[in-house]
Scaffold this active site. Sequence first.
Site, PDB file in Angstrom:
ATOM      1  N   HIS A 345       1.291  -2.518  11.272  1.00 49.60           N
ATOM      2  CA  HIS A 345       0.025  -3.151  11.688  1.00 49.60           C
ATOM      3  C   HIS A 345       0.217  -3.869  13.014  1.00 49.60           C
ATOM      4  O   HIS A 345       1.221  -4.546  13.222  1.00 49.60           O
ATOM      5  CB  HIS A 345      -0.441  -4.148  10.627  1.00 49.60           C
ATOM      6  CG  HIS A 345      -1.656  -4.928  11.040  1.00 49.60           C
ATOM      7  ND1 HIS A 345      -2.924  -4.383  11.012  1.00 49.60           N
ATOM      8  CD2 HIS A 345      -1.791  -6.187  11.522  1.00 49.60           C
ATOM      9  CE1 HIS A 345      -3.785  -5.294  11.445  1.00 49.60           C
ATOM     10  NE2 HIS A 345      -3.122  -6.397  11.756  1.00 49.60           N
ATOM     11  N   THR A 413       6.723  -2.468   7.990  1.00 49.13           N
ATOM     12  CA  THR A 413       7.667  -1.590   8.694  1.00 49.13           C
ATOM     13  C   THR A 413       7.487  -1.605  10.211  1.00 49.13           C
ATOM     14  O   THR A 413       8.384  -1.168  10.937  1.00 49.13           O
ATOM     15  CB  THR A 413       7.524  -0.151   8.167  1.00 49.13           C
ATOM     16  OG1 THR A 413       6.128   0.156   8.017  1.00 49.13           O
ATOM     17  CG2 THR A 413       8.202   0.005   6.820  1.00 49.13           C
ATOM     18  N   GLU A 414       6.338  -2.058  10.688  1.00 51.69           N
ATOM     19  CA  GLU A 414       6.104  -2.186  12.129  1.00 51.69           C
ATOM     20  C   GLU A 414       5.117  -3.318  12.371  1.00 51.69           C
ATOM     21  O   GLU A 414       4.021  -3.327  11.813  1.00 51.69           O
ATOM     22  CB  GLU A 414       5.514  -0.902  12.732  1.00 51.69           C
ATOM     23  CG  GLU A 414       6.448   0.278  12.775  1.00 51.69           C
ATOM     24  CD  GLU A 414       5.836   1.457  13.541  1.00 51.69           C
ATOM     25  OE1 GLU A 414       4.690   1.342  14.012  1.00 51.69           O
ATOM     26  OE2 GLU A 414       6.506   2.490  13.668  1.00 51.69           O
ATOM     27  N   ASN A 415       5.498  -4.276  13.194  1.00 55.03           N
ATOM     28  CA  ASN A 415       4.566  -5.295  13.669  1.00 55.03           C
ATOM     29  C   ASN A 415       5.160  -5.905  14.926  1.00 55.03           C
ATOM     30  O   ASN A 415       6.322  -6.333  14.922  1.00 55.03           O
ATOM     31  CB  ASN A 415       4.329  -6.378  12.616  1.00 55.03           C
ATOM     32  CG  ASN A 415       3.394  -7.474  13.098  1.00 55.03           C
ATOM     33  OD1 ASN A 415       3.785  -8.627  13.207  1.00 55.03           O
ATOM     34  ND2 ASN A 415       2.151  -7.124  13.397  1.00 55.03           N
TER      35      ASN A 415
END
Length: 570
Positions: A345, A413-415
């Site tokens: 996100h 997992t992604e920010n």
Amino acid sequence: MLPRCAFSVCHVFVLVLCLSSAEDFDWTKNDHSSFYYGTFPAEFSWGAGSSAYQTEGAWDKDGKGLSIWDVFSHKKGKVQHNETGDSSCEGYHKIKDDVNLIKELKLNHYRFSISWPRLIPTGIKSDHINERGIQYYDELINQLLENKITPIVTLYHWDLPQVLQEKYGGWQNISMVNHFNEYANLCFERFGDRVKYWITFNNPWSIAVEGYETGEHAPGLKLRGTGAYRAAHHIIKAHAKVWHTYDTQWRAKQKGLVGISLSGDWGEPVDISNQKDIEAAERYVQFYLGWFATPIFHGDYPQVMKDFIGRKSVQQGLGMSRLPTFSPQEKSYIKSTCDFLGIGHFTTRYITQKSNPSGRSSGSYFTDRDLAELVDPRWPDPGSEWLYSVPWGFRRLLNFVKTQYGNPMIYVTENGVSEKMPCTELCDDWRIQYYKDYINEMLKAIKDGVNVKGYTAWSLLDKFEWDEGYSERFGLYYVDFRNKNKPRYPKASVQFYKRIIGFNGFPNQREVENWRRKAVETCSSSNQLLAADPLTSHMEMVTEIVVPTVCTLSILLSAILLMFLLRRRN
């Protein structure tokens, strides 16, 4: 707005909405500006991430086969400045260096991806297995474990073997399901004794939409209205098959987990009193995150996708929906194939209802949704057209996942946040602010009861950013791409993130502001400002010496020139 030497903001395809007050749209009744001081659960895992094509380089070394991104980036006009990932961060040759950075950050886990064509050059297991590729990942995994860092491994981060694209049409073809399963099985066989967290796909939305609908990403196909749906259909089936393979063949002895990483922006209704806007906002999230999450958790596509795409297909005069269907057996097979859900996100959009015209040539993923995306011009914007800092949307999205999918185990997992400017500062105060606010919203979500187990900052290093080339930088560490050795330099955000990890949260306002001040002071006095300029590419970083930015050099040179002219006049 952060200070910058020069910037150009081009909001392409985005409608800008001037809002009287963001509080008007706060349907959870939470104060957007409030900050929660407290700690994360004791077992919470902190990490950073990367991906193979973006960081490894060595695109044609040691038996690696071509990927679709190798081919795509070598075509003129596909990537900004015609840049490629041929060498990128040279991560393939810098395992020890990068593990030391991870260790220095005191991370609990490191998320990276395996390059399918580095292990199986053609993508077809029966053709050839490249043992030198196996050896590379063995070394990386072993070094991480020796330093007590948990590897979280992504099997597919967009770099499909080119042979599979040429021979079968890539993810347009059902044969990918079996080829991907054989590749995944090889990874379980060779690495599964040490890897306990597997992610099948990273952000399949981008694979499908940008690879097969808009053509912005490899393989660059523009199959409007059908390509994205067909690719997604096969990706979902491939994910399920790999999950079942692990479950039946490997789980008992290896005791690992298999999940998927789905990206999703949050969609907030423009007018909370307007039912059409509320429905449009949910439709936005369902067409994004729900497209993949709903089949994996519940066995079938979101009803709203089936309704809208089906109706639009009829209006186009088609005999069947452009959205493929799962058989009853497939629904049962796909349902509940997720041990944990990875969430990527970055940002949020305001959403309003917008009816798109229907016709034989008008069908596309974007027009199927009947909505418009808007942004508040007051949202912080570090320079990338698409990424605005809207921390409260993160909490909304995490609570949506909890409600929709039975509160699954979540790993973020992604920010993270990029910058896009010619003068790159190591003193990245805006990234510190982004991480502070977004991580705090995640902490609030955990207090809401959302089952978040870990957080992955995106990304460890500056790296190749797909069609943006090297013009965007997400890294905690700056990489000098003009230097053949690709040296890494810590940004101020390294120190700030390290403090959050050390405390496992936020102790109090005074302490957190002190972290920020010290991070920026350290950056200014000893880690210097580094210019993305050829003049500095041959220099080695010396901590006692300040290397000014190009902008600072320009100011100094201008001052010297002015003094010289004044003296001549006198």
